[in-house]
Design an enzyme around this catalytic site. Structure first.
Site, PDB file in Angstrom:
ATOM      1  N   ASP A   1     -13.474 -73.426  21.028  1.00  0.00           N
ATOM      2  CA  ASP A   1     -12.546 -73.176  22.130  1.00  0.00           C
ATOM      3  C   ASP A   1     -11.558 -72.104  21.655  1.00  0.00           C
ATOM      4  O   ASP A   1     -11.486 -71.799  20.464  1.00  0.00           O
ATOM      5  CB  ASP A   1     -11.825 -74.497  22.455  1.00  0.00           C
ATOM      6  CG  ASP A   1     -10.827 -74.347  23.588  1.00  0.00           C
ATOM      7  OD1 ASP A   1     -11.119 -73.603  24.538  1.00  0.00           O
ATOM      8  OD2 ASP A   1      -9.763 -74.971  23.523  1.00  0.00           O
ATOM      9  N   LYS A   2     -10.781 -71.531  22.564  1.00  0.00           N
ATOM     10  CA  LYS A   2      -9.799 -70.523  22.149  1.00  0.00           C
ATOM     11  C   LYS A   2      -8.385 -71.098  22.103  1.00  0.00           C
ATOM     12  O   LYS A   2      -7.782 -71.230  21.047  1.00  0.00           O
ATOM     13  CB  LYS A   2      -9.836 -69.318  23.097  1.00  0.00           C
ATOM     14  CG  LYS A   2      -8.824 -68.227  22.724  1.00  0.00           C
ATOM     15  CD  LYS A   2      -8.820 -67.095  23.723  1.00  0.00           C
ATOM     16  CE  LYS A   2      -8.170 -67.487  25.018  1.00  0.00           C
ATOM     17  NZ  LYS A   2      -6.708 -67.711  24.903  1.00  0.00           N
TER      18      LYS A   2
ATOM     19  N   ARG B   1     -14.037 -67.825  31.225  1.00  0.00           N
ATOM     20  CA  ARG B   1     -14.056 -68.554  32.500  1.00  0.00           C
ATOM     21  C   ARG B   1     -15.148 -69.618  32.504  1.00  0.00           C
ATOM     22  O   ARG B   1     -15.918 -69.766  33.450  1.00  0.00           O
ATOM     23  CB  ARG B   1     -14.250 -67.588  33.679  1.00  0.00           C
ATOM     24  CG  ARG B   1     -13.112 -66.615  33.905  1.00  0.00           C
ATOM     25  CD  ARG B   1     -11.837 -67.332  34.228  1.00  0.00           C
ATOM     26  NE  ARG B   1     -10.770 -66.465  34.678  1.00  0.00           N
ATOM     27  CZ  ARG B   1      -9.483 -66.783  34.588  1.00  0.00           C
ATOM     28  NH1 ARG B   1      -9.129 -67.931  34.038  1.00  0.00           N
ATOM     29  NH2 ARG B   1      -8.548 -65.980  35.033  1.00  0.00           N
TER      30      ARG B   1
ATOM     31  N   LYS C   1      -5.827 -67.998  41.636  1.00  0.00           N
ATOM     32  CA  LYS C   1      -5.307 -67.363  40.414  1.00  0.00           C
ATOM     33  C   LYS C   1      -3.887 -66.836  40.592  1.00  0.00           C
ATOM     34  O   LYS C   1      -3.474 -65.887  39.927  1.00  0.00           O
ATOM     35  CB  LYS C   1      -6.216 -66.214  39.945  1.00  0.00           C
ATOM     36  CG  LYS C   1      -7.633 -66.625  39.629  1.00  0.00           C
ATOM     37  CD  LYS C   1      -8.403 -65.462  39.028  1.00  0.00           C
ATOM     38  CE  LYS C   1      -9.857 -65.795  38.814  1.00  0.00           C
ATOM     39  NZ  LYS C   1     -10.602 -66.019  40.075  1.00  0.00           N
TER      40      LYS C   1
END
Length: 1109
Positions: free
Chosen positions: A441-442, A821, A611
């Protein structure tokens, strides 16, 4: 407060009354952990199930419509199956599918999800039955426990084989030795397993019981009643106090907070530690103390903000909710998947070798019966030989390996270089040494999830960390517009005004733009300032509120996103402070100490689809109405007025690794706002397509907005991320970053963390929506060599639908892959895709609730305890506190665990093979008689007290020092090839066993003089000494415990000789003849192997010896 709700049976349509049940669960409130809607490919039309088409380098024929694919040769050949074959195959498939569907429906009894009517406070009026609100995490019940545990054990070939062998000893004709020699080891293994499972099951039962028996207050017509969590029903009105767990999915009716809202903590649900704001239904929040039955029925639309989810915690105030979903139908249970039972690659390889040994066992038995000449009841002799040679497959293999795994886990947790590391799955430590793909994951994993405001860009001027004092200067000098608004309120405003008038015109323009931008950032958010209540005596706490409202030291900010908190903290640092906020208003404090109050007219929360988020506020002092909006550049570029700098600056900030937000505003007249409000209210009450109608009304406002500024927030990298990623890359591990973040941010973090090196090309996969586009884009990508791939979740979905194999093949050749995403389901799907297409071992690293599915799908899951809570670390196989600890976990502990288990497994097999070889020689010499060589305690002692400790001490062995393993990560590449345990190494051990077994038995038969009992004494003693010497030969680095184990085992054997009168002649074993014969046989069996090992080390040393010499 609870007594103020009237309990007349109001017929209320629940939160899901106007939409499908599934939509309720997939809907994600701000920061609810669901980054994207669930997989789109399941909902799309399959477009006539096109056959997969191989990628071609030619692009001819792919510029036409998708319908062209129907005429492809491969698609045509698939339709040629006609006649009887098609009829039979099709009918058979249809029959099987129908039967399977019927069985699934019968077993699972899945109910159709539909709208429900809930009677407030009257659960007995509900017509349909709903599941009990009890939590059940147990695997078994009292009836299924023993059968379930036994099935889990005997589904492994090794254990099933020993069960059959042990049961055969009850047949008199097949009985070979004492029953306990077979049943004692098997009983021990089963007893340990059953005890371990029973303890785990009992702990789960206790945890469930504790949660199910929590007491809650229920409102009834007779007043408050205490009710257990498990007895709560749909329609009950439940009171939940502060810091209490919410027992079921509810609609939020009322709160004790004056603002009409409350905060909930969702860290147990989605792993996020930020508090979520929930809003009470306004019609029930406004009810008076003594309500009357209202004749006009109340219609009020409900949104995700009006829901309270099970297993979240109320963080502020006391709330009352009506229960809508219970038990298995709650969001938390429906989002939970049963984790798969992970089995290590080493265990699978050993299982294969065990099957090979079984084939050898059967073959040897058949050879013996054949040489015997098939005389008499040969099948009985065959079965007796099978039992005699059964030690070829040692039952102690499973015990030794399980104990070894526990030892590795203990060593990992005791390693001071990686403090706080926890081993949660003790069955797969060897997997850490076999990894080829690392999926990470980031946010919160590679980065700290700590946002710091770095840049403010106004189009013509940019402010960085070193020029923030200029912004403070602008804010201290009120701009002309603000002064005219303030009027004569502030007498001290005259001098600054004169000073400003003499300044150049550009200066005024910049100053006013800075004012507008900072004010927009301070107003457009979902952040709430929270003040901790101080300990007061008696009633002091009530009066303390006025004093503590604006005390800066006691204020913390809560929001669903850390980005928003960073922005509000920055406005506070430059002088504009958010001091209070409720549902209807917020207050800002200017640098001069003046309080500005703004009335919140409408709030449009952030969603993953839009968004962006917006707010309409009215300035109390001037009555001006302004619509502020902020969001991602892709969403905002179309709604702001034309400009020539936004796109370029967004790109510049993204390259620096900053997360960007575009801020804009639009001034509204009273008439414009009233017109919007009437249309918005009407859209919110519509029953069909409500979301679309509401979005359309809001979009009517989002036109020609004035662009105010662009902000850049940095998410700092974790400590030592760059050297750790470089270490893993040098070790031959391919790293894939899977994140829910946008493409630009993901790309720049990949560069800044050195996941992608500076010199490496990056191929950004263009957005594709259909098969033709995917085909062309994959062809374009195929022409590139040695470049990193960046692909979005939507494009990935399309490619996986049509070209799964081709995409996997191309992506696996890349040095690094970044998927942005990505939804949680997509992350798990990528892990399964790699396992399926490459057959290599994958590891998933994450820190949030959205990483749990990926962690559970991978062969090895590592969770990081971070800002997003502990959900990932609790679901993982290994839990670490920092990303940099992964380097040592893999290079040192992964290497050691794999090498040690490989040596231990093969040595235990050797121990069984050598005694079976001796049995074969003995039987062949004595006319192929199926008589056991060693009986009773000798066999039990051989596998336990005589050799167990030295053999098990192999778990302390190491081929290279930890410092060398960390310094030369390239050594890790050898492990992934699986050379330490293969058919080649296994064959070497088989040959050693045959050689040593033959020498020991023939030597004893040649050297014995008068009595057969001497053969037993000489051969068995030589066997024990050979095993101890072989352990010493196998060891690469000595540990003091290994020496103790060797001496202790030899001492035990010598001491036990005095008690083994029925097997040995005590007078003979004390003679010099016995000693020299045993020594001679042992020397012949071991010395050649020592010589061979020495020569191999000299002529063909392993790679690591060159580094350590």
């Amino acid at each position: 407060m609870a007594d103020q709700i009237p309990l007349y049976p109001v017929r209320s349509a629940a939160a899901a009354a106007h939409r499908k049940r599934a939509a309720y669960y997939s809907a994600a409130g701000p920061g609810s952990g669901a980054e994207w809607p669930s997989s789109r490919y399941q909902l799309e039309d399959e477009s006539a199930h096109l056959d997969e088409m191989p990628l071609m380098m030619s692009e001819e024929g792919f510029e036409n419509d998708e319908s062209d694919y129907h005429t492809l040769p491969r698609a045509r050949t698939a339709r040629r199956r006609r006649g009887l074959e098609r009829f039979v195959c099709g009918g058979w498939k249809l029959l099987c599918a129908s039967c399977c569907d019927w069985l699934v429906n019968i077993c699972q009894r899945k109910r159709e999800l539909k709208a429900r009517t809930v009677w407030l406070g009257c659960p007995e009026k509900c017509e349909e039955k709903h599941p009990r609100n009890s939590i059940k995490n147990q695997k078994y019940n009292i009836f299924t426990f023993i059968p379930g545990v036994l099935y889990e054990q005997f589904k492994f070939f090794l254990n099933l084989y020993f069960l059959v062998v042990s049961c055969s000893q009850f047949v008199p004709a097949l009985k070979i030795g004492y029953l306990y020699t077979y049943w004692a080891p098997l009983g021990f293994v089963l007893a340990v397993t059953i005890m371990r499972e029973a303890i785990d099951e009992f702990r789960r039962f206790q945890r469930d019981k504790e949660v199910n028996s929590q007491l809650y207050s229920k409102l009834t017509v007779r007043g408050k009643v205490q009710v257990k969590s498990s007895d709560i029903q749909v329609g009950d009105l439940i009171i939940v106090e502060k810091n209490q767990r919410i027992p079921s999915d509810m609609v939020f009716l009322r709160t004790s907070e004056k603002a009409g809202s409350c905060f909930i903590r969702t860290d147990q649900l989605d792993g996020e530690t930020d508090w979520k704001l929930k809003v009470a239904v306004s019609c029930t929040q406004r009810l008076p103390a003594l309500g009357e039955d209202s004749d006009p029925p109340i219609h009020e639309s409900l949104s995700i903000e009006n829901t309270l989810w099970a297993n979240t915690i109320v963080a502020s105030g006391t709330v009352i909710g009506v229960v809508i979903y219970t038990g298995k139908e709650t969001r938390s249970v429906m989002n939970t998947s049963n984790p798969k039972n992970k089995v290590g690659l080493l265990d699978l390889e050993l299982n294969q070798l065990t099957k090979a040994l079984f084939v050898a066992l059967v073959a040897l038995s058949v050879v013996m019966v054949t040489l015997q000449g098939f005389v008499g009841p040969w099948y009985r002799s065959l079965f007796r030989f099978l039992l005699l040679f059964s030690y070829i497959i040692p039952i102690s293999l499973r015990v030794n390996l399980d104990m070894g795994k526990a030892a590795y886990g203990w060593m990992i947790m005791k390693d001071e270089s990686i403090p706080g590391t926890v081993v949660r799955t003790s069955t797969i430590p060897e997997e850490l040494g076999r990894l080829v793909y690392l999926l990470t994951d980031k946010t919160g994993t590679l980065t700290q999830n700590e946002m710091v405001f770095k840049r403010l860009h106004l189009g013509t001027v940019s402010y960085g960390a070193d020029t923030m004092d200029e912004i403070q200067g602008h804010l201290r000098n009120p701009c002309p517009q603000m002064q005219s608004q303030a009027g004569g309120n502030n007498a001290s405003s005259t001098p600054p005004r004169k000073a400003q008038s003499s300044a150049p015109k550009v200066r005024k323009s910049v100053s006013s733009r800075v004012h507008e931008a900072v004010k927009a950032i301070a107003l457009c958010h979902n952040v709430s300032p929270v003040y901790e209540s101080r300990a007061g005596v008696g009633g002091e706490a009530e009066y303390a509120e006025a004093d503590q409202d604006f005390s800066d030291g006691n204020r913390t900010y809560q929001a669903a996103s850390p980005d928003e908190v960073a922005l509000v903290q920055w406005t506070e640092s430059v002088g504009l402070t958010l001091v209070s906020r409720d549902l209807g208003s917020m207050q800002l404090r200017t640098p001069s100490g003046q309080i500005q109050t703004y009335c919140i007219l409408q709030m449009f929360p952030f969603t993953s689809e839009s968004k962006r988020m917006g707010v309409i506020v009215r300035d109390e002092s001037t009555a001006e109405i302004t619509f502020y909006m902020k969001g991602a550049d892709v969403a905002m570029s179309s709604v702001v007025q034309y400009n020539d700098w936004l796109e370029e600056e967004c790109g510049n900030m993204a390259r620096e690794g900053l997360r960007t937000l575009v801020v804009a505003k639009r001034a509204l007249t009273e008439e414009q706002y009233q017109d919007f409000e009437s249309r918005y209210s009407q859209a919110k009450l519509s029953i069909h397509d409500r979301a679309l109608k509401v979005a359309a009304v809001v979009e009517s406002l989002e036109r020609q907005m004035e662009l105010l500024c662009l902000t850049g927030v940095e998410d700092r990298l974790q400590a030592d991320v760059r050297p750790t990623l470089e270490l893993l890359r040098n070790a031959g591990i391919k790293i894939w970053m899977l994140t829910g973040d946008k493409l630009e941010t993901a790309t720049c973090i990949a560069k800044s963390s050195h996941l992608v090196s500076r010199t490496q090309d990056i191929h950004i996969f263009r957005p594709v929506t259909n098969r033709g586009e995917a085909h062309l884009e994959l062809n374009a990508f195929r022409r590139k060599h040695d470049c990193a791939l960046v692909i979005s979740g939507d494009s990935l979905e399309v490619c996986l639908k049509y070209y799964e194999h081709e995409l996997a093949e191309l992506a696996c050749q890349c040095p690094a892959v970044v998927c942005c995403r990505c939804s949680p389901t997509q992350k798990a799907r990528i892990a399964k895709l790699l396992q399926h297409h490459t057959g290599k071992r994958t590891c998933a690293v994450g820190d949030g609730g959205n990483d749990v599915s990926m962690i559970q799908a991978a062969d090895c899951g590592i969770g990081i305890e971070g800002k997003e809570g502990r959900q990932a670390s609790l679901a993982a196989d290994f839990s670490v506190t920092q990303f940099r600890h992964i380097g040592r976990l893999l290079m040192v502990h992964g290497r050691s665990s794999y090498k040690r288990s490989a040596a231990l497994g093969q040595f235990v097999m050797h121990r069984g093979l050598i005694i079976s070889t001796m049995q074969a020689v003995f039987s062949s010499v004595f006319y192929f008689a199926s008589v056991p060589l060693y009986q009773g305690f000798l066999m039990v002692g051989y596998a336990t007290i005589y050799t167990m400790f030295p053999v098990f001490s192999l778990v302390l062995d190491q081929d290279v020092k930890p410092e060398t393993a960390m310094l030369y990560p390239e050594l890790y590449k050898d492990l992934t090839k699986g050379r330490s345990l293969s058919f080649k190494t296994f064959l070497v051990w088989v040959l050693i066993s045959i050689y040593q077994g033959g020498i020991l038995m023939y030597g004893a038969l040649l050297l014995f003089e008068s009595e057969f009992v001497h053969v037993l004494a000489i051969s068995f003693t030589a066997l024990i000494l050979t095993e101890l010497l072989m352990v010493a030969l196998t060891i690469r680095t000595w540990h003091w415990l290994m020496a103790v184990a060797e001496v202790l085992s030899l001492g035990c054997y010598v001491a036990s000789l005095a008690f083994l009168n029925e097997y040995f002649d005590v007078a003979f074993i004390t003679t010099v003849t016995f000693v020299w014969k045993v020594s001679a046989i042992t020397m012949v069996s071991c010395l050649p192997l020592y010589v061979l090992k020495y020569l191999k080390r000299k002529l063909s040393p392993p790679s690591y010896t060159k580094l350590t010499s």
